[in-house]
Design a protein around this motif. Structure first.
Motif, PDB file in Angstrom:
ATOM      1  N   ILE A  91       0.839  -1.202   0.000  1.00 32.49           N
ATOM      2  CA  ILE A  91       0.000   0.000   0.000  1.00 32.49           C
ATOM      3  C   ILE A  91       0.873   1.251   0.000  1.00 32.49           C
ATOM      4  CG2 ILE A  91      -1.618   1.334   1.407  1.00 32.49           C
ATOM      5  CD1 ILE A  91      -2.885  -1.474   2.130  1.00 32.49           C
ATOM      6  N   HIS A  92       1.905   1.271   0.832  1.00 34.59           N
ATOM      7  CA  HIS A  92       2.811   2.425   0.849  1.00 34.59           C
ATOM      8  C   HIS A  92       3.508   2.578  -0.503  1.00 34.59           C
ATOM      9  CE1 HIS A  92       2.481   4.086   4.818  1.00 34.59           C
ATOM     10  NE2 HIS A  92       2.611   2.894   5.372  1.00 34.59           N
ATOM     11  N   ARG A  93       3.857   1.464  -1.131  1.00 30.91           N
ATOM     12  CA  ARG A  93       4.499   1.519  -2.448  1.00 30.91           C
ATOM     13  C   ARG A  93       3.572   2.169  -3.477  1.00 30.91           C
ATOM     14  NH1 ARG A  93       6.014  -4.004  -3.738  1.00 30.91           N
ATOM     15  NH2 ARG A  93       7.475  -3.714  -2.034  1.00 30.91           N
ATOM     16  N   LEU A  94       2.294   1.839  -3.432  1.00 30.48           N
ATOM     17  CA  LEU A  94       1.332   2.443  -4.360  1.00 30.48           C
ATOM     18  C   LEU A  94       1.297   3.955  -4.179  1.00 30.48           C
ATOM     19  CD1 LEU A  94      -1.136   1.948  -6.409  1.00 30.48           C
ATOM     20  CD2 LEU A  94      -2.498   2.378  -4.365  1.00 30.48           C
ATOM     21  N   PHE A  95       1.216   4.402  -2.928  1.00 30.41           N
ATOM     22  CA  PHE A  95       1.141   5.840  -2.681  1.00 30.41           C
ATOM     23  C   PHE A  95       2.468   6.535  -2.981  1.00 30.41           C
ATOM     24  CE2 PHE A  95      -2.740   4.646  -0.548  1.00 30.41           C
ATOM     25  CZ  PHE A  95      -3.570   5.705  -0.868  1.00 30.41           C
ATOM     26  N   ALA A  96       3.577   5.873  -2.738  1.00 30.84           N
ATOM     27  CA  ALA A  96       4.885   6.465  -3.039  1.00 30.84           C
ATOM     28  C   ALA A  96       5.084   6.643  -4.532  1.00 30.84           C
ATOM     29  CB  ALA A  96       6.003   5.595  -2.465  1.00 30.84           C
ATOM     30  N   SER A  97       4.457   5.768  -5.320  1.00 33.76           N
ATOM     31  CA  SER A  97       4.611   5.866  -6.774  1.00 33.76           C
ATOM     32  C   SER A  97       3.807   7.022  -7.353  1.00 33.76           C
ATOM     33  CB  SER A  97       4.168   4.562  -7.439  1.00 33.76           C
ATOM     34  OG  SER A  97       2.752   4.444  -7.393  1.00 33.76           O
ATOM     35  N   GLY A  98       2.908   7.578  -6.538  1.00 33.86           N
ATOM     36  CA  GLY A  98       2.074   8.677  -7.022  1.00 33.86           C
ATOM     37  C   GLY A  98       0.912   8.210  -7.861  1.00 33.86           C
ATOM     38  N   ALA A  99       0.707   6.919  -7.938  1.00 32.25           N
ATOM     39  CA  ALA A  99      -0.399   6.371  -8.742  1.00 32.25           C
ATOM     40  C   ALA A  99      -1.724   6.589  -8.020  1.00 32.25           C
ATOM     41  CB  ALA A  99      -0.178   4.886  -8.990  1.00 32.25           C
TER      42      ALA A  99
END
Length: 101
Positions: A87-95
């Motif tokens: 989940i953090h990866r999704l938000f970090a990607s800006g997607a």
């Protein structure tokens, strides 16, 4: 309690636990309900409120999983570390609401 009530209660319990672990200064979480009454975890990036996602919890083949809104599994509910990381990866990607092509 009906079977549907039991499923909704279990799903809400899993989503609240995940939300508690994700609640940070940069990520706001809230458990709400869909139009059909099923629980959903609403995630919003505090600094960029247009970056949001919804996560569900549902059982599949006897195992409870967290699911993206586009019906892709995130991780089993027993693996909070993987769910939080993804989940953090999704938000970090800006997607925002990435869906398969």
């Amino acid at each position: 309690m009906t079977t549907m009530d039991g499923v909704a209660t279990a799903a809400a319990r899993h989503l609240h636990l995940l939300g508690d672990h994700l609640q940070t200064r940069d990520l706001h979480t809230r458990v709400g309900s869909t139009h059909s009454g099923l629980p959903q975890l609403i995630l919003v990036r505090t600094a960029v409120p247009t970056l949001s996602e919804i996560v569900y919890a549902a059982e599949r083949a006897g195992t409870w999983w967290f699911w993206w809104s586009w019906a892709e599994p995130i991780a089993p509910v027993t693996d909070l570390t993987t769910a939080i990381t993804r989940i953090h990866r999704l938000f970090a990607s800006g997607a925002r609401r990435r869906r398969p092509a």
